[in-house]
Design an enzyme around this catalytic site. Structure first.
Site, PDB file in Angstrom:
ATOM      1  N   ASN A 182      -7.835   4.620   6.240  1.00  0.00           N
ATOM      2  CA  ASN A 182      -7.757   4.808   4.791  1.00  0.00           C
ATOM      3  C   ASN A 182      -8.876   4.088   4.080  1.00  0.00           C
ATOM      4  O   ASN A 182      -9.324   3.030   4.502  1.00  0.00           O
ATOM      5  CB  ASN A 182      -6.381   4.361   4.259  1.00  0.00           C
ATOM      6  CG  ASN A 182      -6.374   2.921   3.784  1.00  0.00           C
ATOM      7  OD1 ASN A 182      -6.763   2.619   2.647  1.00  0.00           O
ATOM      8  ND2 ASN A 182      -5.961   2.014   4.661  1.00  0.00           N
ATOM      9  N   ARG A 183      -9.339   4.726   3.001  1.00  0.00           N
ATOM     10  CA  ARG A 183     -10.253   4.051   2.072  1.00  0.00           C
ATOM     11  C   ARG A 183      -9.763   4.356   0.652  1.00  0.00           C
ATOM     12  O   ARG A 183     -10.472   4.922  -0.168  1.00  0.00           O
ATOM     13  CB  ARG A 183     -11.723   4.499   2.259  1.00  0.00           C
ATOM     14  CG  ARG A 183     -11.959   5.995   2.250  1.00  0.00           C
ATOM     15  CD  ARG A 183     -13.430   6.359   2.150  1.00  0.00           C
ATOM     16  NE  ARG A 183     -13.629   7.777   2.295  1.00  0.00           N
ATOM     17  CZ  ARG A 183     -13.711   8.438   3.442  1.00  0.00           C
ATOM     18  NH1 ARG A 183     -13.619   7.778   4.583  1.00  0.00           N
ATOM     19  NH2 ARG A 183     -13.884   9.751   3.460  1.00  0.00           N
ATOM     20  N   MET A 184      -8.495   3.981   0.419  1.00  0.00           N
ATOM     21  CA  MET A 184      -7.863   4.297  -0.864  1.00  0.00           C
ATOM     22  C   MET A 184      -8.613   3.619  -2.017  1.00  0.00           C
ATOM     23  O   MET A 184      -8.842   4.236  -3.054  1.00  0.00           O
ATOM     24  CB  MET A 184      -6.387   3.865  -0.879  1.00  0.00           C
ATOM     25  CG  MET A 184      -5.540   4.398   0.274  1.00  0.00           C
ATOM     26  SD  MET A 184      -5.491   6.180   0.354  1.00  0.00           S
ATOM     27  CE  MET A 184      -4.431   6.576  -1.000  1.00  0.00           C
TER      28      MET A 184
ATOM     29  N   SER B  26      -8.848  -6.457   1.977  1.00  0.00           N
ATOM     30  CA  SER B  26      -9.010  -5.009   2.093  1.00  0.00           C
ATOM     31  C   SER B  26     -10.488  -4.690   2.332  1.00  0.00           C
ATOM     32  O   SER B  26     -11.348  -5.213   1.639  1.00  0.00           O
ATOM     33  CB  SER B  26      -8.538  -4.320   0.812  1.00  0.00           C
ATOM     34  OG  SER B  26      -8.994  -2.987   0.829  1.00  0.00           O
TER      35      SER B  26
ATOM     36  N   ASN C  43     -11.871  -1.950   1.676  1.00  0.00           N
ATOM     37  CA  ASN C  43     -12.297  -0.844   0.816  1.00  0.00           C
ATOM     38  C   ASN C  43     -12.711  -1.261  -0.589  1.00  0.00           C
ATOM     39  O   ASN C  43     -12.953  -0.416  -1.439  1.00  0.00           O
ATOM     40  CB  ASN C  43     -11.175   0.195   0.734  1.00  0.00           C
ATOM     41  CG  ASN C  43     -10.786   0.704   2.110  1.00  0.00           C
ATOM     42  OD1 ASN C  43     -11.658   1.071   2.898  1.00  0.00           O
ATOM     43  ND2 ASN C  43      -9.509   0.684   2.424  1.00  0.00           N
ATOM     44  N   THR C  44     -12.761  -2.563  -0.839  1.00  0.00           N
ATOM     45  CA  THR C  44     -13.228  -3.062  -2.133  1.00  0.00           C
ATOM     46  C   THR C  44     -14.360  -4.043  -1.855  1.00  0.00           C
ATOM     47  O   THR C  44     -14.137  -5.078  -1.219  1.00  0.00           O
ATOM     48  CB  THR C  44     -12.078  -3.754  -2.910  1.00  0.00           C
ATOM     49  OG1 THR C  44     -11.093  -2.771  -3.191  1.00  0.00           O
ATOM     50  CG2 THR C  44     -12.560  -4.362  -4.217  1.00  0.00           C
TER      51      THR C  44
ATOM     52  N   GLY D 134       0.802  -1.222   0.000  1.00  0.00           N
ATOM     53  CA  GLY D 134       0.000   0.000   0.000  1.00  0.00           C
ATOM     54  C   GLY D 134       0.825   1.258   0.000  1.00  0.00           C
ATOM     55  O   GLY D 134       0.353   2.310  -0.408  1.00  0.00           O
TER      56      GLY D 134
ATOM     57  N   PHE E  21      -7.675   0.637  -3.713  1.00  0.00           N
ATOM     58  CA  PHE E  21      -6.777   0.063  -4.732  1.00  0.00           C
ATOM     59  C   PHE E  21      -6.501   1.046  -5.870  1.00  0.00           C
ATOM     60  O   PHE E  21      -6.596   0.682  -7.054  1.00  0.00           O
ATOM     61  CB  PHE E  21      -7.355  -1.232  -5.322  1.00  0.00           C
ATOM     62  CG  PHE E  21      -7.391  -2.402  -4.377  1.00  0.00           C
ATOM     63  CD1 PHE E  21      -6.770  -2.359  -3.141  1.00  0.00           C
ATOM     64  CD2 PHE E  21      -8.052  -3.577  -4.741  1.00  0.00           C
ATOM     65  CE1 PHE E  21      -6.814  -3.450  -2.271  1.00  0.00           C
ATOM     66  CE2 PHE E  21      -8.095  -4.668  -3.890  1.00  0.00           C
ATOM     67  CZ  PHE E  21      -7.490  -4.606  -2.658  1.00  0.00           C
TER      68      PHE E  21
ATOM     69  N   LYS F  55      -3.374 -12.684   2.376  1.00  0.00           N
ATOM     70  CA  LYS F  55      -3.408 -11.660   3.429  1.00  0.00           C
ATOM     71  C   LYS F  55      -4.823 -11.594   3.973  1.00  0.00           C
ATOM     72  O   LYS F  55      -5.784 -11.387   3.213  1.00  0.00           O
ATOM     73  CB  LYS F  55      -2.990 -10.312   2.845  1.00  0.00           C
ATOM     74  CG  LYS F  55      -2.943  -9.205   3.897  1.00  0.00           C
ATOM     75  CD  LYS F  55      -2.190  -7.999   3.358  1.00  0.00           C
ATOM     76  CE  LYS F  55      -2.146  -6.870   4.354  1.00  0.00           C
ATOM     77  NZ  LYS F  55      -1.392  -5.725   3.856  1.00  0.00           N
TER      78      LYS F  55
ATOM     79  N   ASN G  11      -4.600  -7.362   7.623  1.00  0.00           N
ATOM     80  CA  ASN G  11      -4.915  -6.094   6.966  1.00  0.00           C
ATOM     81  C   ASN G  11      -5.509  -5.123   7.996  1.00  0.00           C
ATOM     82  O   ASN G  11      -5.495  -5.402   9.194  1.00  0.00           O
ATOM     83  CB  ASN G  11      -5.890  -6.354   5.809  1.00  0.00           C
ATOM     84  CG  ASN G  11      -5.651  -5.431   4.634  1.00  0.00           C
ATOM     85  OD1 ASN G  11      -5.480  -4.223   4.824  1.00  0.00           O
ATOM     86  ND2 ASN G  11      -5.643  -5.962   3.431  1.00  0.00           N
TER      87      ASN G  11
HETATM   88  C1  LIG Z   1      -2.835   4.177   3.214  1.00  0.00           C
HETATM   89  C2  LIG Z   1      -2.805   2.681   3.288  1.00  0.00           C
HETATM   90  C3  LIG Z   1      -2.953   1.956   2.107  1.00  0.00           C
HETATM   91  C4  LIG Z   1      -2.926   0.563   2.152  1.00  0.00           C
HETATM   92  N1  LIG Z   1      -3.047  -0.143   0.992  1.00  0.00           N
HETATM   93  C5  LIG Z   1      -2.970  -1.486   1.019  1.00  0.00           C
HETATM   94  C6  LIG Z   1      -3.036  -2.235  -0.179  1.00  0.00           C
HETATM   95  O1  LIG Z   1      -3.143  -1.690  -1.280  1.00  0.00           O
HETATM   96  N2  LIG Z   1      -2.986  -3.586  -0.083  1.00  0.00           N
HETATM   97  C7  LIG Z   1      -2.846  -4.245   1.112  1.00  0.00           C
HETATM   98  O2  LIG Z   1      -2.774  -5.471   1.131  1.00  0.00           O
HETATM   99  N3  LIG Z   1      -2.767  -3.543   2.268  1.00  0.00           N
HETATM  100  C8  LIG Z   1      -2.822  -2.209   2.241  1.00  0.00           C
HETATM  101  N4  LIG Z   1      -2.738  -1.505   3.420  1.00  0.00           N
HETATM  102  C9  LIG Z   1      -2.617  -2.240   4.691  1.00  0.00           C
HETATM  103  C10 LIG Z   1      -1.158  -2.347   5.140  1.00  0.00           C
HETATM  104  O3  LIG Z   1      -0.408  -3.085   4.233  1.00  0.00           O
HETATM  105  C11 LIG Z   1      -1.064  -3.031   6.520  1.00  0.00           C
HETATM  106  O4  LIG Z   1      -1.482  -4.363   6.397  1.00  0.00           O
HETATM  107  C12 LIG Z   1      -1.927  -2.347   7.568  1.00  0.00           C
HETATM  108  O5  LIG Z   1      -1.825  -0.960   7.456  1.00  0.00           O
HETATM  109  C13 LIG Z   1      -1.549  -2.765   8.991  1.00  0.00           C
HETATM  110  O6  LIG Z   1      -0.213  -2.465   9.278  1.00  0.00           O
HETATM  111  P1  LIG Z   1       0.232  -1.133  10.090  1.00  0.00           P
HETATM  112  O7  LIG Z   1      -0.565  -1.095  11.354  1.00  0.00           O
HETATM  113  O8  LIG Z   1       1.718  -1.308  10.265  1.00  0.00           O
HETATM  114  O9  LIG Z   1      -0.083   0.006   9.199  1.00  0.00           O
HETATM  115  C14 LIG Z   1      -2.762  -0.115   3.391  1.00  0.00           C
HETATM  116  C15 LIG Z   1      -2.629   0.639   4.571  1.00  0.00           C
HETATM  117  C16 LIG Z   1      -2.636   2.013   4.523  1.00  0.00           C
HETATM  118  C17 LIG Z   1      -2.489   2.794   5.804  1.00  0.00           C
END
Ligand SMILES: Cc1cc2nc3c(=O)[nH]c(=O)nc-3n(C[C@H](O)[C@H](O)[C@H](O)COP(=O)(O)O)c2cc1C
Length: 347
Positions: A116-118, A181, A183-184, A68, A120, A216, A245
């Site tokens: 976040n609600r990016m 995720s 958000n999808t 991400g 993908f 994941k 996630n």
């Molecule tokens: C802004 C943002 C975007 C993310 N995008 C993805 C993604 O595209 N695919 C995914 O598997 N996880 C995504 N994640 C999740 C992270 O990979 C991670 O699993 C999650 O944030 C938990 O770890 P942390 O507490 O260290 O942030 C995203 C997280 C954040 C904050």
């Protein structure tokens, strides 16, 4: 201390805009050989005792960057200056997509968290493959794949994953199926036993070269669902599980209810996710008798958090929100602590 002031400044700006600014700056520094050397010297630890061999792949140290952060694989070299043992790019989908409208990334400083609600947002498979073809990959690379938002039917969803897998595996040390995720729409349904079996069956049939394939998972699942996932992982010879996630839960936050409400939907990462994530790691490790490699992701904001994940059964660690709140010094600090705690043998 040094990062404390930088963070104060960076946190004055919109989180997504500052993300792109940060990427621009480190890309620039990476191109100047002596600056690159200085940054590497400050943050990287080279020590054979940190090496881990997991599912047949060598990781120079067990601390990685979670998916991400570098969705399009544009920052692999520059990010390697900060001492990560591996980087996971993505989530990549077959077609490019913009993701949800902005704003879609929010800080919760009182909770050391992000919402976040990016959705993908990524440049799509073809462009990213072209980029990877031209790149020399300086460290272990994971590639995280998913489905497009517009893909709804089950057979098309499977085909999205297969398309991504087929095109990307030549560049990956391991591939991750993101089925978690929040958000999808419809993605997390793939964690259900029947759907997961079908998906993994298709992909593993395509996986003639035995590229380590991981899944994941979400933190918001029941024990029964985890049991199902463990049995499917074992049956389909999946290399490992990334746990976890982001969470959709809003329980126990220090940030005001009004602020949380005004932000709206999205997954929470960072400190509020830590306990939930660790519990799942502990459960999978125990239930599988430590036979499934686990990559811990969720709420690692300090050395103690990282060691707790290892104690719970994690083989490797991933960081995202901790990198934002604590800066790159966290990676070095964790690696140092691992060397002290496990001086001769890895966890
Ligand atoms: C802004 C943002 C975007 C993310 N995008 C993805 C993604 O595209 N695919 C995914 O598997 N996880 C995504 N994640 C999740 C992270 O990979 C991670 O699993 C999650 O944030 C938990 O770890 P942390 O507490 O260290 O942030 C995203 C997280 C954040 C904050």
């Amino acid at each position: 201390m040094y990062y404390y002031f930088i963070k104060k400044f960076l946190f004055l700006f919109d989180p997504e805009k500052i993300h792109y600014f940060f990427c621009y700056v480190i890309n620039f520094f990476y191109k100047i050989p002596f600056v690159k050397k200085i940054i590497c010297k400050a943050y990287c630890i080279k020590d054979k005792r940190l090496q881990r061999k997991v599912f047949g792949i060598t990781f120079h140290n067990p601390v990685g960057l979670a998916a991400g952060f570098d969705k399009n694989g544009q920052m692999i070299g520059p990010l390697s200056m900060f001492g990560f043992g591996f980087i996971e790019i993505g989530t990549i989908t077959p077609l490019p997509q913009n993701g949800h409208p902005q704003p879609r990334l929010f800080r919760l400083p009182k909770d050391q968290a992000l919402i976040n609600r990016m959705g993908f947002n990524n440049q799509g498979l073809n462009k990213i493959v072209e980029r990877l073809k031209k790149k020399k990959i300086p460290l272990t690379l994971g590639i995280n794949i998913g489905k497009n938002k517009s893909t709804i039917e089950k057979k098309d969803i499977i085909s999205d994953y297969i398309t991504c897998f087929d095109a990307l595996y030549p560049y990956a040390h391991y591939v991750v199926l993101n089925i978690s995720s929040p958000n999808t729409q419809g993605l997390r349904k793939l964690q259900q036993k029947e759907d997961l079996l079908i998906l993994l069956d298709y992909i593993q049939k395509k996986n003639q070269k035995n590229i380590p394939l991981l899944i994941k998972i979400a933190p918001d699942i029941t024990k029964e669902a985890i049991d199902d996932i463990i049995s499917v992982v074992q049956e389909k010879k999946i290399a490992g599980i990334i746990a976890t996630n982001t969470t959709t839960s809003r329980v126990g936050l220090k940030t005001s209810v009004q602020k949380i409400k005004s932000i709206g939907d999205g997954g929470i990462s960072g400190l509020p996710l830590k306990e939930k994530s660790t519990k799942i790691i502990r459960y999978i490790a125990k239930k599988s008798n430590h036979t499934i490699p686990i990559i811990a992701s969720g709420g690692i904001l300090s050395v103690a958090d990282a060691l707790e994940k290892i104690e719970a059964g994690a083989t490797l660690l991933q960081i995202y929100t901790g990198f934002i709140y604590q800066g790159p010094g966290l990676i070095k600090a964790i690696n140092k602590a691992i060397l002290e705690k496990y001086p001769s043998k890895g966890p």
